[in-house]
Design an enzyme around this catalytic site. Structure first.
Site, PDB file in Angstrom:
ATOM      1  N   ARG A 149      26.370  25.948  -8.348  1.00 17.95           N
ATOM      2  CA  ARG A 149      27.088  26.210  -7.109  1.00 17.95           C
ATOM      3  C   ARG A 149      27.390  27.703  -7.052  1.00 17.95           C
ATOM      4  O   ARG A 149      27.495  28.367  -8.086  1.00 17.95           O
ATOM      5  CB  ARG A 149      28.394  25.418  -7.061  1.00 17.95           C
ATOM      6  CG  ARG A 149      28.238  23.900  -7.192  1.00 17.95           C
ATOM      7  CD  ARG A 149      29.598  23.231  -7.242  1.00 17.95           C
ATOM      8  NE  ARG A 149      29.507  21.766  -7.317  1.00 17.95           N
ATOM      9  CZ  ARG A 149      29.501  21.068  -8.452  1.00 17.95           C
ATOM     10  NH1 ARG A 149      29.604  21.707  -9.628  1.00 17.95           N
ATOM     11  NH2 ARG A 149      29.411  19.743  -8.426  1.00 17.95           N
ATOM     12  N   LYS A 172      33.444  21.790 -11.132  1.00 19.34           N
ATOM     13  CA  LYS A 172      34.623  21.202 -10.501  1.00 19.34           C
ATOM     14  C   LYS A 172      35.464  20.456 -11.535  1.00 19.34           C
ATOM     15  O   LYS A 172      34.942  19.914 -12.500  1.00 19.34           O
ATOM     16  CB  LYS A 172      34.186  20.245  -9.384  1.00 19.34           C
ATOM     17  CG  LYS A 172      33.568  20.949  -8.175  1.00 19.34           C
ATOM     18  CD  LYS A 172      33.217  19.950  -7.090  1.00 19.34           C
ATOM     19  CE  LYS A 172      32.679  20.643  -5.843  1.00 19.34           C
ATOM     20  NZ  LYS A 172      32.329  19.676  -4.780  1.00 19.34           N
ATOM     21  N   HIS A 240      24.074  27.373  -0.910  1.00 22.61           N
ATOM     22  CA  HIS A 240      24.097  25.999  -1.413  1.00 22.61           C
ATOM     23  C   HIS A 240      22.753  25.306  -1.215  1.00 22.61           C
ATOM     24  O   HIS A 240      22.400  24.381  -1.962  1.00 22.61           O
ATOM     25  CB  HIS A 240      25.201  25.188  -0.731  1.00 22.61           C
ATOM     26  CG  HIS A 240      25.513  23.903  -1.431  1.00 22.61           C
ATOM     27  ND1 HIS A 240      26.178  23.856  -2.642  1.00 22.61           N
ATOM     28  CD2 HIS A 240      25.226  22.611  -1.108  1.00 22.61           C
ATOM     29  CE1 HIS A 240      26.300  22.607  -3.029  1.00 22.61           C
ATOM     30  NE2 HIS A 240      25.737  21.820  -2.118  1.00 22.61           N
ATOM     31  N   ARG A 243      20.676  25.424  -4.362  1.00 22.09           N
ATOM     32  CA  ARG A 243      21.022  24.364  -5.324  1.00 22.09           C
ATOM     33  C   ARG A 243      20.434  23.029  -4.867  1.00 22.09           C
ATOM     34  O   ARG A 243      19.905  22.253  -5.671  1.00 22.09           O
ATOM     35  CB  ARG A 243      22.541  24.282  -5.447  1.00 22.09           C
ATOM     36  CG  ARG A 243      23.083  23.078  -6.215  1.00 22.09           C
ATOM     37  CD  ARG A 243      24.602  23.197  -6.304  1.00 22.09           C
ATOM     38  NE  ARG A 243      25.273  21.920  -6.520  1.00 22.09           N
ATOM     39  CZ  ARG A 243      25.568  21.412  -7.712  1.00 22.09           C
ATOM     40  NH1 ARG A 243      25.216  22.068  -8.802  1.00 22.09           N
ATOM     41  NH2 ARG A 243      26.210  20.262  -7.810  1.00 22.09           N
ATOM     42  N   HIS A 266      27.566  16.503 -11.390  1.00 14.14           N
ATOM     43  CA  HIS A 266      28.162  15.495 -10.504  1.00 14.14           C
ATOM     44  C   HIS A 266      28.984  14.506 -11.328  1.00 14.14           C
ATOM     45  O   HIS A 266      28.516  13.995 -12.342  1.00 14.14           O
ATOM     46  CB  HIS A 266      27.077  14.726  -9.747  1.00 14.14           C
ATOM     47  CG  HIS A 266      26.456  15.516  -8.649  1.00 14.14           C
ATOM     48  ND1 HIS A 266      25.220  15.209  -8.112  1.00 14.14           N
ATOM     49  CD2 HIS A 266      26.901  16.601  -7.966  1.00 14.14           C
ATOM     50  CE1 HIS A 266      24.925  16.084  -7.158  1.00 14.14           C
ATOM     51  NE2 HIS A 266      25.934  16.921  -7.040  1.00 14.14           N
ATOM     52  N   TYR A 275      19.758  12.739  -3.199  1.00 14.50           N
ATOM     53  CA  TYR A 275      18.499  13.463  -3.288  1.00 14.50           C
ATOM     54  C   TYR A 275      17.301  12.535  -3.291  1.00 14.50           C
ATOM     55  O   TYR A 275      16.186  12.964  -2.993  1.00 14.50           O
ATOM     56  CB  TYR A 275      18.493  14.358  -4.535  1.00 14.50           C
ATOM     57  CG  TYR A 275      19.516  15.469  -4.423  1.00 14.50           C
ATOM     58  CD1 TYR A 275      19.327  16.502  -3.528  1.00 14.50           C
ATOM     59  CD2 TYR A 275      20.673  15.454  -5.196  1.00 14.50           C
ATOM     60  CE1 TYR A 275      20.270  17.506  -3.393  1.00 14.50           C
ATOM     61  CE2 TYR A 275      21.619  16.460  -5.075  1.00 14.50           C
ATOM     62  CZ  TYR A 275      21.413  17.487  -4.171  1.00 14.50           C
ATOM     63  OH  TYR A 275      22.353  18.473  -4.034  1.00 14.50           O
TER      64      TYR A 275
END
Length: 294
Positions: A149, A172, A240, A243, A266, A275
């Site tokens: 990211r 994150k 983004h 990515r 994730h 995806y």
């Protein structure tokens, strides 16, 4: 007449302080244009002749290059180099106006590898200083080549130096993952670190702004916005999206969904599963465009 292309290359290196890669690419474009015009006009081309290059001539040149397999993004970069060469050779205000090729807009989709590299090159080449160009190249390669990211890339500290084959990334919720570094990505970061004029202590930001502070994501987003306009890419071509393209291209080449989840950081597999739908949509596009009975 090819000597003029060499003078253009010297001008880019000496006066514009462009990278060696840019100088080679733009000089090669100038040489291709001169060779094309010699054949197109049926005779030798000198410097005054370049002042009469028309939009129709440029369209013919681009059509010739597209016939050699050039994609939209590369064709737009070729046109940008041609404009720079003609301005150098004939002066400001004499280059004919011609819109670059456009990428069709529609539902969000990954950009092609060619477009990803062209975007990163365009951003790097338009930087104010060589070290800033090296920085931008490294950041964008991290997004496309390692799936980071933008916040993760600019949040890296110099503690990752010296680089190995992998590096830790904090994502994150402060979750740390290990991502592999492809040789071109590693080389780009090392080239930036060697050129950076600011000290890089281990606890400080790796990527620096023009005044030495931590690089802000908005700077990268603005540079990408300018580059995508030049290349005629969709408004959806953002940092983004690089990515996004990393994930889609890996999946399309058979990457395991769980492994991709780990690479992307994730928390939930459901986040990664989007995806699979994107890749299926891409395959359907290929099918519709290529299959004789589609």
């Amino acid at each position: 007449m090819m000597a003029l292309a060499g003078e253009f290359g010297q001008h880019l290196a000496r006066d514009r302080r462009r990278s060696a890669h840019t100088v080679r690419a733009y000089q090669a474009t100038a040489e291709r244009l001169l060779a094309f015009l010699t054949q197109h006009w049926g005779g030798p081309v000198d410097r005054p002749d370049l002042a009469r290059v028309s939009a129709a001539d440029l369209r013919a040149f681009l059509a010739h290059r597209r016939g050699q397999g050039l994609g939209n993004a590369s064709a737009a970069r070729e046109l940008s180099a041609v404009r720079g060469f003609l301005t150098f050779a004939t002066g400001e205000g004499t280059t004919p106006r011609l819109k670059g090729p456009r990428v069709k807009k529609g539902v969000p989709r990954p950009i092609s590898p060619d477009e990803a590299v062209a975007l990163a090159e365009e951003v790097a080449e338009n930087a104010a200083e060589p070290w800033i160009g090296a920085r931008d190249w490294a950041v964008l390669l991290l997004l496309y080549g390692a799936g980071l990211r933008i916040g993760e890339a600019v949040g890296l500290t110099a503690a990752i130096l010296p680089l190995g084959e992998t590096m830790p990334v904090t994502g994150k919720r402060d979750k740390t993952r290990i991502v592999p570094l492809l040789p071109p990505v590693r080389a780009a970061i090392e080239a930036y670190a060697a050129l950076c004029p600011w000290p890089l202590p281990r606890d400080a930001a790796l990527f620096r702004g023009a005044k030495g502070g931590p690089l802000a994501p908005t700077i990268v987003r603005r540079a990408v916005q300018n580059a995508r306009h030049t290349l005629g890419l969709s408004d959806r071509t953002t940092p983004h999206a690089l990515r996004h393209s990393f994930a889609t291209h890996l999946l399309g080449r058979g990457a395991d969904l769980r492994a991709l989840q780990e690479l992307l950081g994730h928390a939930s597999l459901s986040s990664t599963q989007i995806y699979t739908a994107v890749d299926a949509a891409h395959l359907m596009d290929v099918y519709r465009n290529a299959h004789p009975r589609a």
